[in-house]
Design a protein around this motif. Structure first.
Motif, PDB file in Angstrom:
ATOM      1  N   ARG A  44       0.836  -1.207   0.000  1.00 47.62           N
ATOM      2  CA  ARG A  44       0.000   0.000   0.000  1.00 47.62           C
ATOM      3  C   ARG A  44       0.869   1.255   0.000  1.00 47.62           C
ATOM      4  O   ARG A  44       0.574   2.228  -0.700  1.00 47.62           O
ATOM      5  CB  ARG A  44      -0.937  -0.004   1.203  1.00 47.62           C
ATOM      6  CG  ARG A  44      -1.924   1.151   1.180  1.00 47.62           C
ATOM      7  CD  ARG A  44      -2.883   1.077   2.332  1.00 47.62           C
ATOM      8  NE  ARG A  44      -2.157   1.080   3.600  1.00 47.62           N
ATOM      9  CZ  ARG A  44      -2.679   0.745   4.761  1.00 47.62           C
ATOM     10  NH1 ARG A  44      -3.942   0.360   4.849  1.00 47.62           N
ATOM     11  NH2 ARG A  44      -1.951   0.786   5.860  1.00 47.62           N
ATOM     12  N   ALA A  45       1.964   1.236   0.740  1.00 45.88           N
ATOM     13  CA  ALA A  45       2.872   2.391   0.739  1.00 45.88           C
ATOM     14  C   ALA A  45       3.483   2.585  -0.649  1.00 45.88           C
ATOM     15  O   ALA A  45       3.632   3.726  -1.117  1.00 45.88           O
ATOM     16  CB  ALA A  45       3.973   2.200   1.784  1.00 45.88           C
ATOM     17  N   PHE A  46       3.820   1.489  -1.310  1.00 46.34           N
ATOM     18  CA  PHE A  46       4.353   1.544  -2.675  1.00 46.34           C
ATOM     19  C   PHE A  46       3.289   2.109  -3.611  1.00 46.34           C
ATOM     20  O   PHE A  46       3.549   2.984  -4.430  1.00 46.34           O
ATOM     21  CB  PHE A  46       4.793   0.148  -3.099  1.00 46.34           C
ATOM     22  CG  PHE A  46       5.641   0.085  -4.333  1.00 46.34           C
ATOM     23  CD1 PHE A  46       6.214   1.207  -4.916  1.00 46.34           C
ATOM     24  CD2 PHE A  46       5.888  -1.138  -4.927  1.00 46.34           C
ATOM     25  CE1 PHE A  46       7.010   1.117  -6.055  1.00 46.34           C
ATOM     26  CE2 PHE A  46       6.672  -1.257  -6.061  1.00 46.34           C
ATOM     27  CZ  PHE A  46       7.232  -0.118  -6.627  1.00 46.34           C
ATOM     28  N   ARG A  47       2.061   1.606  -3.482  1.00 43.92           N
ATOM     29  CA  ARG A  47       0.958   2.118  -4.298  1.00 43.92           C
ATOM     30  C   ARG A  47       0.779   3.617  -4.087  1.00 43.92           C
ATOM     31  O   ARG A  47       0.622   4.386  -5.026  1.00 43.92           O
ATOM     32  CB  ARG A  47      -0.330   1.375  -3.920  1.00 43.92           C
ATOM     33  CG  ARG A  47      -1.576   1.721  -4.747  1.00 43.92           C
ATOM     34  CD  ARG A  47      -2.486   2.838  -4.242  1.00 43.92           C
ATOM     35  NE  ARG A  47      -2.660   3.037  -2.841  1.00 43.92           N
ATOM     36  CZ  ARG A  47      -3.763   2.787  -2.168  1.00 43.92           C
ATOM     37  NH1 ARG A  47      -4.809   2.248  -2.756  1.00 43.92           N
ATOM     38  NH2 ARG A  47      -3.834   3.083  -0.879  1.00 43.92           N
ATOM     39  N   ASN A  48       0.819   4.045  -2.822  1.00 45.36           N
ATOM     40  CA  ASN A  48       0.645   5.465  -2.530  1.00 45.36           C
ATOM     41  C   ASN A  48       1.749   6.299  -3.158  1.00 45.36           C
ATOM     42  O   ASN A  48       1.493   7.391  -3.682  1.00 45.36           O
ATOM     43  CB  ASN A  48       0.603   5.699  -1.021  1.00 45.36           C
ATOM     44  CG  ASN A  48      -0.654   5.160  -0.385  1.00 45.36           C
ATOM     45  OD1 ASN A  48      -1.628   4.833  -1.075  1.00 45.36           O
ATOM     46  ND2 ASN A  48      -0.647   5.040   0.927  1.00 45.36           N
ATOM     47  N   GLY A  53       3.038   9.993  -7.776  1.00 45.11           N
ATOM     48  CA  GLY A  53       3.947  10.418  -8.829  1.00 45.11           C
ATOM     49  C   GLY A  53       5.284   9.717  -8.911  1.00 45.11           C
ATOM     50  O   GLY A  53       6.073  10.007  -9.814  1.00 45.11           O
ATOM     51  N   LEU A  54       5.599   8.826  -7.995  1.00 44.77           N
ATOM     52  CA  LEU A  54       6.876   8.113  -8.046  1.00 44.77           C
ATOM     53  C   LEU A  54       6.933   7.254  -9.301  1.00 44.77           C
ATOM     54  O   LEU A  54       5.985   6.540  -9.615  1.00 44.77           O
ATOM     55  CB  LEU A  54       7.042   7.232  -6.810  1.00 44.77           C
ATOM     56  CG  LEU A  54       8.340   6.430  -6.732  1.00 44.77           C
ATOM     57  CD1 LEU A  54       9.541   7.356  -6.598  1.00 44.77           C
ATOM     58  CD2 LEU A  54       8.282   5.453  -5.578  1.00 44.77           C
ATOM     59  N   ARG A  55       8.056   7.351 -10.022  1.00 42.51           N
ATOM     60  CA  ARG A  55       8.242   6.551 -11.233  1.00 42.51           C
ATOM     61  C   ARG A  55       9.615   5.904 -11.202  1.00 42.51           C
ATOM     62  O   ARG A  55      10.534   6.419 -10.578  1.00 42.51           O
ATOM     63  CB  ARG A  55       8.112   7.441 -12.467  1.00 42.51           C
ATOM     64  CG  ARG A  55       6.698   7.993 -12.632  1.00 42.51           C
ATOM     65  CD  ARG A  55       6.583   8.900 -13.802  1.00 42.51           C
ATOM     66  NE  ARG A  55       7.159   8.269 -14.986  1.00 42.51           N
ATOM     67  CZ  ARG A  55       6.968   8.721 -16.211  1.00 42.51           C
ATOM     68  NH1 ARG A  55       6.237   9.777 -16.414  1.00 42.51           N
ATOM     69  NH2 ARG A  55       7.531   8.127 -17.232  1.00 42.51           N
ATOM     70  N   ASP A  60      14.133   9.901  -8.810  1.00 42.45           N
ATOM     71  CA  ASP A  60      13.757   9.235  -7.566  1.00 42.45           C
ATOM     72  C   ASP A  60      13.798   7.721  -7.686  1.00 42.45           C
ATOM     73  O   ASP A  60      13.254   7.020  -6.849  1.00 42.45           O
ATOM     74  CB  ASP A  60      12.332   9.644  -7.154  1.00 42.45           C
ATOM     75  CG  ASP A  60      12.308  10.928  -6.364  1.00 42.45           C
ATOM     76  OD1 ASP A  60      13.382  11.348  -5.911  1.00 42.45           O
ATOM     77  OD2 ASP A  60      11.222  11.491  -6.191  1.00 42.45           O
ATOM     78  N   SER A  61      14.466   7.191  -8.718  1.00 41.41           N
ATOM     79  CA  SER A  61      14.430   5.745  -8.928  1.00 41.41           C
ATOM     80  C   SER A  61      15.037   4.977  -7.746  1.00 41.41           C
ATOM     81  O   SER A  61      14.681   3.823  -7.526  1.00 41.41           O
ATOM     82  CB  SER A  61      15.113   5.355 -10.237  1.00 41.41           C
ATOM     83  OG  SER A  61      16.487   5.647 -10.185  1.00 41.41           O
TER      84      SER A  61
END
Length: 92
Positions: A44-48, A53-55, A60-61
């Motif tokens: 869920r944290a990854f989904r959030n 906007g994380l890509r 931010d990789s």
């Protein structure tokens, strides 16, 4: 993908995980549901982060990679707990 579409897609895809989580909490022992809940929260944290906007192809990789590593680690713990529940005496 536009921000609104990305957020909607991330929410829609992840929504299926809630049903699985609830089943695990109902039908599995604490030794399985604990790691499963931790894995769920990690996903869920990854989904959030993706929804926000994380890509994986941006500066931010490293943060993206950290989410992937955390998800894989928690999945391993969850899988191991399930295996131990199925076969508490270990491999034969």
């Amino acid at each position: 993908m536009a921000d609104a579409a990305r957020r909607a897609a991330a929410n829609e895809i992840f929504a299926r995980c809630y049903q699985i989580r609830h089943r695990l909490e109902l039908y599995s022992p604490g030794s399985v549901s604990g790691p499963a809940l931790t894995y769920f929260r990690t996903l869920r944290a990854f989904r959030n982060a993706i929804r926000d906007g994380l890509r994986d192809d941006e500066p931010d990789s490293d943060r993206y990679d950290a989410h992937v590593r955390a998800a894989k680690e928690e999945f391993g713990r969850c899988r191991d707990a399930m295996r131990a529940d199925i076969n508490p005496h270990g491999p034969s």
